[in-house]
Scaffold this motif. Structure first.
Motif, mmCIF file in Angstrom:
data_model
loop_
_atom_site.group_PDB
_atom_site.id
_atom_site.type_symbol
_atom_site.label_atom_id
_atom_site.label_comp_id
_atom_site.label_asym_id
_atom_site.label_seq_id
_atom_site.Cartn_x
_atom_site.Cartn_y
_atom_site.Cartn_z
ATOM 1 N N HIS A 1 0.790 -1.310 -0.065
ATOM 2 C CA HIS A 1 -0.036 0.136 0.081
ATOM 3 C C HIS A 1 0.661 1.337 -0.072
ATOM 4 C CE1 HIS A 1 -3.295 2.644 0.888
ATOM 5 N NE2 HIS A 1 -2.447 3.100 1.750
ATOM 6 N N TRP B 1 2.446 1.716 -3.559
ATOM 7 C CA TRP B 1 1.443 2.307 -4.471
ATOM 8 C C TRP B 1 1.143 3.750 -4.266
ATOM 9 C CZ3 TRP B 1 0.209 0.335 -8.930
ATOM 10 C CH2 TRP B 1 0.328 -1.365 -9.055
ATOM 11 N N THR B 2 0.833 4.114 -3.052
ATOM 12 C CA THR B 2 0.884 5.319 -2.590
ATOM 13 C C THR B 2 1.680 6.200 -3.113
ATOM 14 O OG1 THR B 2 -0.529 4.642 -0.835
ATOM 15 C CG2 THR B 2 0.053 6.832 -0.802
ATOM 16 N N GLY C 1 1.748 6.623 -6.734
ATOM 17 C CA GLY C 1 0.749 7.501 -7.133
ATOM 18 C C GLY C 1 1.111 8.898 -7.149
ATOM 19 N N GLY D 1 -10.434 3.092 -14.781
ATOM 20 C CA GLY D 1 -10.373 2.592 -13.319
ATOM 21 C C GLY D 1 -11.638 1.956 -12.620
ATOM 22 N N HIS E 1 -10.603 -1.678 -11.775
ATOM 23 C CA HIS E 1 -10.412 -1.613 -10.210
ATOM 24 C C HIS E 1 -11.561 -0.846 -9.332
ATOM 25 C CE1 HIS E 1 -8.043 -2.168 -6.619
ATOM 26 N NE2 HIS E 1 -7.719 -0.966 -6.386
ATOM 27 N N THR F 1 -5.008 8.943 -13.316
ATOM 28 C CA THR F 1 -4.568 7.469 -12.808
ATOM 29 C C THR F 1 -3.797 7.456 -11.571
ATOM 30 O OG1 THR F 1 -4.338 7.065 -15.181
ATOM 31 C CG2 THR F 1 -3.080 5.655 -13.703
ATOM 32 N N ALA F 2 -3.201 8.586 -11.363
ATOM 33 C CA ALA F 2 -2.143 8.652 -10.340
ATOM 34 C C ALA F 2 -3.256 8.852 -8.900
ATOM 35 C CB ALA F 2 -1.491 10.174 -10.263
ATOM 36 N N VAL G 1 -4.215 5.129 -8.328
ATOM 37 C CA VAL G 1 -3.111 4.431 -7.848
ATOM 38 C C VAL G 1 -2.907 4.550 -6.409
ATOM 39 C CG1 VAL G 1 -0.732 3.906 -8.296
ATOM 40 C CG2 VAL G 1 -2.261 3.863 -10.420
ATOM 41 N N SER H 1 -4.827 5.585 -4.167
ATOM 42 C CA SER H 1 -6.219 5.352 -3.404
ATOM 43 C C SER H 1 -6.639 6.643 -2.909
ATOM 44 C CB SER H 1 -6.010 4.613 -2.168
ATOM 45 O OG SER H 1 -4.864 4.121 -1.731
#
Lengths: 139, 141
Positions: free
Chosen positions: A5, A8-9, A12, A65, A69, B16-17, B20, B22
């Protein structure tokens, strides 16, 4: 919070930073969602076009998305649905009055070490924390 | 054409960012504000990564005389702290803490078709429109 997590954060966040940087490098614009949205209402035709195209890109990312997901978009918080209306009005009005939101002030503004953006970010985070303390957390 | 396509790609990158990282999850947004409950540092991590990348990129970009496709960099002219900045940011903070949504993630979620964004985003646009009406009335005596 798992290691995956965290990764990924951070990925992102870094990708978001690249998008914000690309908008300045290519077009000389601050990547602020509230400004891009709000100026749709006031800008002339040429100024409106790029904002619509950028927002179309955001919507297509959301569409992809949602297919790949869908768990990322679940509204699973302890709030009645009607709250979305006054909350939306306040976010819309407040971001225009305060000249920015989490992207424009919180990311682009902090990145250029703007005093106004520091003050704005502290204000909306502080007030947001008070609201959550009063109405309760996500569950 | 290439100029317009870059806006589309940038929009897709930003959306998208947010997915990804959350940030489209309202639990994550409310979590970073929930100091008394289960505090969730996800938003802080996302911000730290985004601000670090942007800070270093801006230092390089803003040394140039102009952007690739434009004539000048559009940077906010106002430097002072104003009442307006604090009041507006506070109103935004109230809505943000209530719903767990801010403009970027809300717009991305709108694309996914999720119902809550279809209520929130029109309300947000209405708020922006009301601001415009009020601001015009204020500035014309």
């Amino acid at each position: 919070m798992t290691l995956s997590h965290v990764c990924w954060t951070l990925a992102g966040g870094a990708l978001f930073g690249l998008g914000v940087s690309a908008l300045m490098w290519l077009h000389g614009r601050i990547a602020g969602f509230s400004g891009i949205c709000g100026d749709l209402l006031s800008a002339g035709r040429g100024e409106r076009q790029w904002r619509l195209v950028l927002l179309a890109g955001v919507l297509v990312a959301g569409l992809a998305g949602g297919v790949l997901h869908p768990e990322a978009f679940v509204y699973d918080v302890d709030r009645p649905s009607w709250v979305l209306v006054p909350a939306g009005l306040l976010v819309g009005f407040g971001t225009r009055y305060g000249c920015g939101c989490t992207s424009g002030h919180g990311i682009a503004g902090l990145a250029r070490l703007s005093l106004r953006s520091f003050a704005a970010t502290l204000t909306f985070m502080g007030v947001g924390a008070i609201v959550v303390a009063v109405v309760g957390g996500a569950r | 054409m290439i100029r317009l396509a870059t806006f589309f790609v940038i929009g897709m990158t930003l959306g998208t960012a947010l997915i990804v990282g959350s940030l489209t999850d309202p639990k994550v947004i409310i979590g970073v504000l929930d100091f008394a409950g289960q505090w969730d540092p996800t938003v802080i991590l996302f911000f730290a990564a985004a601000v670090t990348v942007t800070h270093h990129a801006y230092r390089w970009i803003l040394r140039k005389t102009k952007p690739v496709f434009g004539e000048a960099f559009h940077l906010p002219p106002v430097k002072r702290l104003t009442t307006r900045l604090f009041l507006g940011s506070a109103a935004f903070g109230v809505g943000w803490g209530l719903a767990g949504l801010c403009p970027g993630p809300a717009l991305t979620t709108l694309g996914s078709g999720a119902f809550h964004a279809w209520v929130f985003v029109p309300s947000m646009m209405a708020g922006m429109w009301l601001f415009r009406l009020w601001d015009r009335r204020r500035s014309t005596p």
